[in-house]
Write a protein that holds these residues in place. Structure first.
Motif, mmCIF file in Angstrom:
data_model
loop_
_atom_site.group_PDB
_atom_site.id
_atom_site.type_symbol
_atom_site.label_atom_id
_atom_site.label_comp_id
_atom_site.label_asym_id
_atom_site.label_seq_id
_atom_site.Cartn_x
_atom_site.Cartn_y
_atom_site.Cartn_z
ATOM 1 N N UNK A 111 0.764 -1.212 0.012
ATOM 2 C CA UNK A 111 0.016 -0.024 -0.112
ATOM 3 C C UNK A 111 1.112 1.272 0.059
ATOM 4 N N UNK A 112 0.192 2.351 -0.191
ATOM 5 C CA UNK A 112 1.029 3.652 0.019
ATOM 6 C C UNK A 112 1.925 3.672 1.073
ATOM 7 N N UNK A 113 2.974 3.878 1.051
ATOM 8 C CA UNK A 113 4.203 3.798 1.927
ATOM 9 C C UNK A 113 3.936 5.132 3.293
ATOM 10 N N UNK A 114 3.656 6.084 2.583
ATOM 11 C CA UNK A 114 3.423 7.160 3.516
ATOM 12 C C UNK A 114 2.351 7.211 4.332
ATOM 13 N N UNK A 115 1.155 6.898 3.946
ATOM 14 C CA UNK A 115 -0.195 6.804 4.580
ATOM 15 C C UNK A 115 0.103 5.712 5.524
ATOM 16 N N UNK A 116 0.647 4.510 5.424
ATOM 17 C CA UNK A 116 0.787 3.355 6.427
ATOM 18 C C UNK A 116 1.867 3.864 7.466
ATOM 19 N N UNK A 117 2.837 4.730 6.912
ATOM 20 C CA UNK A 117 3.659 5.153 7.992
ATOM 21 C C UNK A 117 3.082 5.964 8.828
ATOM 22 N N UNK A 118 2.266 6.879 8.495
ATOM 23 C CA UNK A 118 1.547 7.834 9.374
ATOM 24 C C UNK A 118 0.544 6.960 10.516
ATOM 25 N N UNK A 119 -0.018 5.613 9.879
ATOM 26 C CA UNK A 119 -0.609 4.952 10.681
ATOM 27 C C UNK A 119 0.152 4.604 11.746
ATOM 28 N N UNK A 120 1.290 3.948 11.445
ATOM 29 C CA UNK A 120 2.357 3.308 12.473
ATOM 30 C C UNK A 120 2.669 4.332 13.455
ATOM 31 N N UNK A 121 3.062 5.604 12.949
ATOM 32 C CA UNK A 121 3.531 6.625 13.833
ATOM 33 C C UNK A 121 2.546 7.052 14.843
ATOM 34 N N UNK A 122 1.182 7.097 14.480
ATOM 35 C CA UNK A 122 0.084 7.444 15.237
ATOM 36 C C UNK A 122 -0.019 6.395 16.510
ATOM 37 N N UNK A 123 0.180 5.056 15.912
ATOM 38 C CA UNK A 123 0.026 4.010 16.983
ATOM 39 C C UNK A 123 1.038 4.227 18.140
ATOM 40 N N UNK A 124 2.244 4.346 17.376
ATOM 41 C CA UNK A 124 3.302 4.485 18.412
ATOM 42 C C UNK A 124 3.239 5.732 19.344
ATOM 43 N N UNK A 125 2.708 6.701 18.731
ATOM 44 C CA UNK A 125 2.762 8.003 19.605
ATOM 45 C C UNK A 125 1.730 7.888 20.701
ATOM 46 N N UNK A 126 0.775 7.337 20.414
ATOM 47 C CA UNK A 126 -0.341 6.933 21.255
ATOM 48 C C UNK A 126 -0.026 5.889 22.462
ATOM 49 N N UNK A 127 0.487 5.016 22.036
ATOM 50 C CA UNK A 127 1.237 4.081 22.933
ATOM 51 C C UNK A 127 2.213 4.814 23.821
ATOM 52 N N UNK A 128 3.201 5.527 23.278
ATOM 53 C CA UNK A 128 4.137 6.238 24.164
ATOM 54 C C UNK A 128 3.484 7.180 25.150
#
Length: 219
Positions: A111-128
């Motif tokens: 899938x589009x790498x930029x969009x999926x990276x935003x998803x991963x970063x959001x999950x990581x930020x909320x976890x932190x």
């Protein structure tokens, strides 16, 4: 001061937990290439990437664990500074890991790498942010297990409860794809802001001692 703290802080990081979570995420993303056919549909590849991001976030839930939180001598820097240092030490290998996760995903189904990276970063930020909140509002030295359990519970229970108009986990061809990733970007910003609020030590009110009046004639 930061350089002096870098080595001691690096020694306290949960490298085994982070490495195990990263290895599992990499294995999930590479699983289509490891089977005989080596084929994956775009939806399967996206689901595996999201699963890899979740496993990475589960490792990140343990980032602020510090068994020596209470016995150690206080250091002349704030908690926010120390947490930022922990994140700075982990960020470069995490970025390399996510790049590898994207590269091992079959190119045709990726899938589009930029969009999926935003998803991963959001999950990581909320976890932190959740880990920082657990450190701020509790005295336990290891908030990681509770944060990881909460993350898994939310990942399982929340998606079916979210209205379709606010769906986050959509396919690239879905008309809601762009709107969903705007919401992911807002979640990323909210996670970063929540961490910034929770990272510092709570301000404790100091009660000034009352002045007692002295009897007349005393010095």
């Amino acid at each position: 001061m930061t350089r002096a703290l870098a080595v001691p802080v690096a020694r306290t990081l949960p490298w085994r937990t982070l490495g195990g979570a990263g290895a599992l995420g990499l294995l999930l993303a590479a699983s289509p290439a490891l089977v005989a056919s080596g084929e994956a549909t775009p939806w399967q590849a996206l689901t595996l990437l999201r699963a890899a991001a979740l496993t990475g976030a589960l490792g990140l839930a343990f980032l602020l664990d510090d068994p020596a939180r209470h016995p150690t001598t206080p250091v002349p820097v704030g908690r926010a500074h120390r947490q930022a240092l922990r994140l700075a030490l982990v960020a470069p290998p995490a970025a390399l890991w996510w790049t590898a996760v994207l590269l091992v995903t079959p190119e045709r189904a990726r899938p589009p790498a930029g969009a999926v990276t935003v998803e991963a970063a959001a999950i990581g930020a909320l976890t932190l942010a959740c880990a920082a909140a657990a450190v701020r509002w509790s005295e336990g030295p290891r908030p990681g297990p509770a944060v990881a359990s909460a993350l898994l519970a939310v990942a399982v229970l929340a998606p079916p409860l979210v209205p379709e108009d606010w769906a986050l986990f959509v396919a690239p061809g879905d008309p809601r794809w762009a709107a969903a990733h705007e919401r992911w970007a807002w979640l990323l910003a909210a996670g970063a802001a929540a961490w910034a609020l929770c990272a510092p030590e709570p301000v404790r009110l100091r009660v000034r001692p009352r002045r007692t009046s002295r009897p007349a004639g005393t010095a």
